[in-house]
Design a protein around this motif. Structure first.
Motif, PDB file in Angstrom:
ATOM      1  N   ILE A 217       0.841  -1.213   0.000  1.00 40.42           N
ATOM      2  CA  ILE A 217       0.000   0.000   0.000  1.00 40.42           C
ATOM      3  C   ILE A 217       0.873   1.259   0.000  1.00 40.42           C
ATOM      4  O   ILE A 217       0.604   2.216  -0.733  1.00 40.42           O
ATOM      5  N   GLU A 218       1.939   1.228   0.773  1.00 45.28           N
ATOM      6  CA  GLU A 218       2.794   2.415   0.908  1.00 45.28           C
ATOM      7  C   GLU A 218       3.896   2.466  -0.148  1.00 45.28           C
ATOM      8  O   GLU A 218       4.664   3.432  -0.201  1.00 45.28           O
TER       9      GLU A 218
ATOM     10  N   ASN B 200     -10.832   2.590 -15.616  1.00 42.49           N
ATOM     11  CA  ASN B 200      -9.498   2.710 -15.021  1.00 42.49           C
ATOM     12  C   ASN B 200      -8.964   1.318 -14.683  1.00 42.49           C
ATOM     13  O   ASN B 200      -9.662   0.313 -14.814  1.00 42.49           O
ATOM     14  N   ALA B 201      -7.700   1.288 -14.252  1.00 41.67           N
ATOM     15  CA  ALA B 201      -7.021   0.007 -14.047  1.00 41.67           C
ATOM     16  C   ALA B 201      -7.654  -0.831 -12.943  1.00 41.67           C
ATOM     17  O   ALA B 201      -7.773  -2.053 -13.072  1.00 41.67           O
ATOM     18  N   ALA B 202      -8.073  -0.184 -11.865  1.00 42.27           N
ATOM     19  CA  ALA B 202      -8.689  -0.932 -10.769  1.00 42.27           C
ATOM     20  C   ALA B 202     -10.007  -1.564 -11.221  1.00 42.27           C
ATOM     21  O   ALA B 202     -10.306  -2.719 -10.895  1.00 42.27           O
TER      22      ALA B 202
ATOM     23  N   SER C 166       3.215   1.121  -5.810  1.00 40.06           N
ATOM     24  CA  SER C 166       2.658  -0.044  -5.106  1.00 40.06           C
ATOM     25  C   SER C 166       2.779  -1.302  -5.961  1.00 40.06           C
ATOM     26  O   SER C 166       3.149  -2.372  -5.466  1.00 40.06           O
ATOM     27  N   ALA C 167       2.470  -1.155  -7.242  1.00 39.18           N
ATOM     28  CA  ALA C 167       2.531  -2.299  -8.156  1.00 39.18           C
ATOM     29  C   ALA C 167       3.969  -2.801  -8.307  1.00 39.18           C
ATOM     30  O   ALA C 167       4.214  -4.007  -8.376  1.00 39.18           O
ATOM     31  N   LYS C 168       4.910  -1.855  -8.345  1.00 36.92           N
ATOM     32  CA  LYS C 168       6.323  -2.247  -8.450  1.00 36.92           C
ATOM     33  C   LYS C 168       6.764  -2.984  -7.185  1.00 36.92           C
ATOM     34  O   LYS C 168       7.540  -3.944  -7.238  1.00 36.92           O
ATOM     35  N   THR C 169       6.266  -2.534  -6.044  1.00 40.06           N
ATOM     36  CA  THR C 169       6.578  -3.187  -4.763  1.00 40.06           C
ATOM     37  C   THR C 169       6.042  -4.622  -4.774  1.00 40.06           C
ATOM     38  O   THR C 169       6.746  -5.569  -4.405  1.00 40.06           O
TER      39      THR C 169
ATOM     40  N   MET D 200      -2.916  -4.893  -2.664  1.00 35.10           N
ATOM     41  CA  MET D 200      -3.334  -4.329  -3.950  1.00 35.10           C
ATOM     42  C   MET D 200      -4.842  -4.107  -4.015  1.00 35.10           C
ATOM     43  O   MET D 200      -5.312  -3.182  -4.682  1.00 35.10           O
ATOM     44  N   ASP D 201      -5.617  -4.942  -3.328  1.00 37.46           N
ATOM     45  CA  ASP D 201      -7.071  -4.712  -3.243  1.00 37.46           C
ATOM     46  C   ASP D 201      -7.350  -3.343  -2.615  1.00 37.46           C
ATOM     47  O   ASP D 201      -8.192  -2.580  -3.094  1.00 37.46           O
ATOM     48  N   HIS D 202      -6.622  -3.049  -1.547  1.00 42.08           N
ATOM     49  CA  HIS D 202      -6.778  -1.759  -0.861  1.00 42.08           C
ATOM     50  C   HIS D 202      -6.365  -0.614  -1.798  1.00 42.08           C
ATOM     51  O   HIS D 202      -7.054   0.414  -1.874  1.00 42.08           O
ATOM     52  N   VAL D 203      -5.254  -0.803  -2.503  1.00 45.91           N
ATOM     53  CA  VAL D 203      -4.781   0.212  -3.453  1.00 45.91           C
ATOM     54  C   VAL D 203      -5.849   0.475  -4.519  1.00 45.91           C
ATOM     55  O   VAL D 203      -6.137   1.627  -4.865  1.00 45.91           O
TER      56      VAL D 203
END
Length: 213
Positions: free
Chosen positions: A13-14, A198-200, A66-69, A46-49
């Motif tokens: 998330i962070e 959007n992506a989400a 976040s995705a890179k993490t 990622m759900d939270h993001v």
């Protein structure tokens, strides 16, 4: 949820790239399976993001981080997932259509879909109908995602869907489309199965297509 999984979710998330490798290794040292790390840590994060992004509380640069993490952790656990025979929830093929060279949105969709547990094959940008057909035959996806950022290239989506019909592949895949000028009305008009703004939303739609939403 175990404390380490909560820490992994928080790191995603962070966008904490500095901590995610150590946290993932620590989770494995604690005898958590790769599947548990994926489901309870990475996908939970990622759900939270995705929720925050759709609500306008997170923006593209933060989501990309976040995705890179998440991707950093995936690189560690992916071999273990394959080794244990863990099934991904489905397969998504992504491409930007012929004549269009934009790919940030598509890349983000790929990352969100991976975060939702899909195996993703991104075939890049400026992909003609034959390119999609060849990739579908090789990869055998459940879902094909097409992106266009220009009004002039939107028609290439329609041409690609027609080409899939002619190749006898249309019934094998769900087709979702997106991009700045694209609308639900256009998706209906050209016979796509779905549209995401959007992506989400694209990741949510993909989950609906395979029955995991």
């Amino acid at each position: 949820m175990s404390e380490i999984l909560e820490q992994i979710a928080t790191a995603v998330i962070e966008g904490d790239l500095d901590e995610i490798e150590d946290l993932t290794e620590d989770a494995l040292d604690e005898d958590l399976s790769a599947q548990e790390i994926l489901d309870g840590g990475l996908m939970a994060g990622m759900d939270h993001v995705g929720v925050e992004f759709k609500a306008g509380n997170m923006f593209v640069p933060e989501v990309l981080r976040s995705a890179k993490t998440m991707q950093t952790a995936m690189d560690i656990i992916k071999p273990l997932l394959i080794e244990s025979g863990s099934k991904m929830v489905g397969k998504v093929l992504l491409g930007t259509v012929k004549g269009d060279l934009h790919d940030i949105g598509k890349n983000l969709v790929g990352m969100m879909c991976e975060g939702a547990g899909f195996e993703v094959n991104d075939i890049g940008k400026d992909v003609d109908p034959d390119g999609f057909i060849a990739a579908i035959k090789e990869f055998e996806p459940d879902i094909v995602g097409m992106s266009a950022l220009l009004t002039t290239t939107m028609r290439a989506m329609e041409h690609t869907i027609k080409a899939l019909e002619e190749a006898g592949l249309r019934d094998q895949v769900k087709v979702m489309i997106g991009g700045a000028p694209v609308t639900q009305a256009f998706a209906d008009q050209i016979g796509a199965d779905g549209y995401a703004s959007n992506a989400a939303s694209a990741a949510d739609l993909a989950k609906q297509f395979v029955g995991t939403a």
